[in-house]
Design a protein around this motif. Sequence first.
Motif, mmCIF file in Angstrom:
data_model
loop_
_atom_site.group_PDB
_atom_site.id
_atom_site.type_symbol
_atom_site.label_atom_id
_atom_site.label_comp_id
_atom_site.label_asym_id
_atom_site.label_seq_id
_atom_site.Cartn_x
_atom_site.Cartn_y
_atom_site.Cartn_z
ATOM 1 N N PHE A 1 0.822 -1.203 0.000
ATOM 2 C CA PHE A 1 0.000 0.000 0.000
ATOM 3 C C PHE A 1 0.859 1.258 0.000
ATOM 4 C CE2 PHE A 1 -4.092 -1.926 2.011
ATOM 5 C CZ PHE A 1 -4.123 -2.867 0.994
ATOM 6 N N ASP B 1 -0.328 1.546 -8.337
ATOM 7 C CA ASP B 1 -1.634 1.058 -8.767
ATOM 8 C C ASP B 1 -1.844 -0.332 -8.197
ATOM 9 O OD1 ASP B 1 -0.129 -0.700 -10.389
ATOM 10 O OD2 ASP B 1 -0.184 0.695 -12.062
ATOM 11 N N LYS B 2 -3.034 -0.900 -8.441
ATOM 12 C CA LYS B 2 -3.367 -2.194 -7.844
ATOM 13 C C LYS B 2 -2.379 -3.272 -8.242
ATOM 14 C CE LYS B 2 -6.946 -5.783 -7.794
ATOM 15 N NZ LYS B 2 -8.328 -6.168 -8.204
ATOM 16 N N THR C 1 -10.483 -3.105 6.426
ATOM 17 C CA THR C 1 -11.349 -3.442 5.294
ATOM 18 C C THR C 1 -11.508 -2.254 4.354
ATOM 19 O OG1 THR C 1 -12.587 -5.073 6.585
ATOM 20 C CG2 THR C 1 -13.668 -4.181 4.634
ATOM 21 N N ARG C 2 -11.776 -1.101 4.922
ATOM 22 C CA ARG C 2 -11.940 0.098 4.086
ATOM 23 C C ARG C 2 -10.652 0.430 3.349
ATOM 24 N NH1 ARG C 2 -14.894 5.779 5.743
ATOM 25 N NH2 ARG C 2 -14.457 6.867 3.790
ATOM 26 N N LEU C 3 -9.530 0.273 4.030
ATOM 27 C CA LEU C 3 -8.235 0.546 3.412
ATOM 28 C C LEU C 3 -7.981 -0.414 2.252
ATOM 29 C CD1 LEU C 3 -5.831 2.500 3.965
ATOM 30 C CD2 LEU C 3 -4.770 0.643 5.265
ATOM 31 N N LEU D 1 -10.216 -2.081 0.477
ATOM 32 C CA LEU D 1 -11.139 -1.798 -0.625
ATOM 33 C C LEU D 1 -10.645 -0.614 -1.451
ATOM 34 C CD1 LEU D 1 -14.608 -2.291 1.114
ATOM 35 C CD2 LEU D 1 -13.647 -3.676 -0.751
ATOM 36 N N ARG D 2 -10.100 0.366 -0.786
ATOM 37 C CA ARG D 2 -9.619 1.557 -1.512
ATOM 38 C C ARG D 2 -8.382 1.235 -2.353
ATOM 39 N NH1 ARG D 2 -6.309 6.029 -0.032
ATOM 40 N NH2 ARG D 2 -6.205 5.352 2.140
ATOM 41 N N HIS D 3 -7.499 0.405 -1.804
ATOM 42 C CA HIS D 3 -6.245 0.126 -2.503
ATOM 43 C C HIS D 3 -6.347 -1.043 -3.483
ATOM 44 C CE1 HIS D 3 -3.273 2.756 -0.446
ATOM 45 N NE2 HIS D 3 -4.134 2.703 0.555
ATOM 46 N N GLY E 1 -9.548 -3.201 -3.785
ATOM 47 C CA GLY E 1 -10.894 -3.622 -4.140
ATOM 48 C C GLY E 1 -11.273 -4.970 -3.576
#
Length: 248
Positions: free
Chosen positions: A92, A97-98, A215-217, A219-221, A223
């Motif tokens: 992260f 990018d992903k 979880t939110r982190l 999803l942002r980085h 998905g």
Amino acid sequence: MTALLAQLHLALVFLTRLPLPPLRALPEGGLARAMRLFPLAGAVVGGLAALAYLFGRLLFPPPLAALLALAAALLATGCLHEDGLADMADGFGGGKDKARKLEIMRDSRIGSYGVAALVMSLALRAAALASFADPWRAAAALVAAHALARGMIPLVMQLMGPARDNGLGHGAGQPSRSDAGTALLLAALIALLVLPLPQAALAVAGGALAALAVTRLALRHLGGHTGDVLGAVEQAVEVGVLLMVLVK
């Protein structure tokens, strides 16, 4: 009963490095089903850490006892979750990018973000344990923290799917909603058994907030989740629970 014991055996073999009989075979979907008993495996690890802590408090000041507890947990798990936290932090922090983030997370080398994350995780847990005036309360907090940390993993897997189509996070399978709910309920019951109700409630709340933050982190980085993300969830929940129990 035989099926439950087999699932507990699988959970312990997967989550720990304890000297247990090897698995004869891993049935399809077996690990996902066994996740409902992850909190029991966590309680075993927490119990070993608690014993090390109580023994340490008999001989040494609280900071050394806290380090002994962490060492016992690290030996019991083979640093499984710490490795995940470090890899997630490196990915992260260093990926643009992903695809690049996932590539970094698969690299066995550790970078500055990973080192910083590990230091903070260990330092926060050690400082929290060293701050307990009552050693029995600290021991109970360890059991609750480890049980809740594993109990939150199936919940996170329900909230988001795998970020890649291979790897540990994908290969583990998807726990059902009922199994995820069972794991969370079992973890909460363990916390309630070892802690007074107000502290147990705070422990569950603190663990849930920590799990949702990771979880939110993720999803942002990314998905979705990976095995490293789930390891980071475990670490974050441990920290959250210990800090919340210390507050009350």
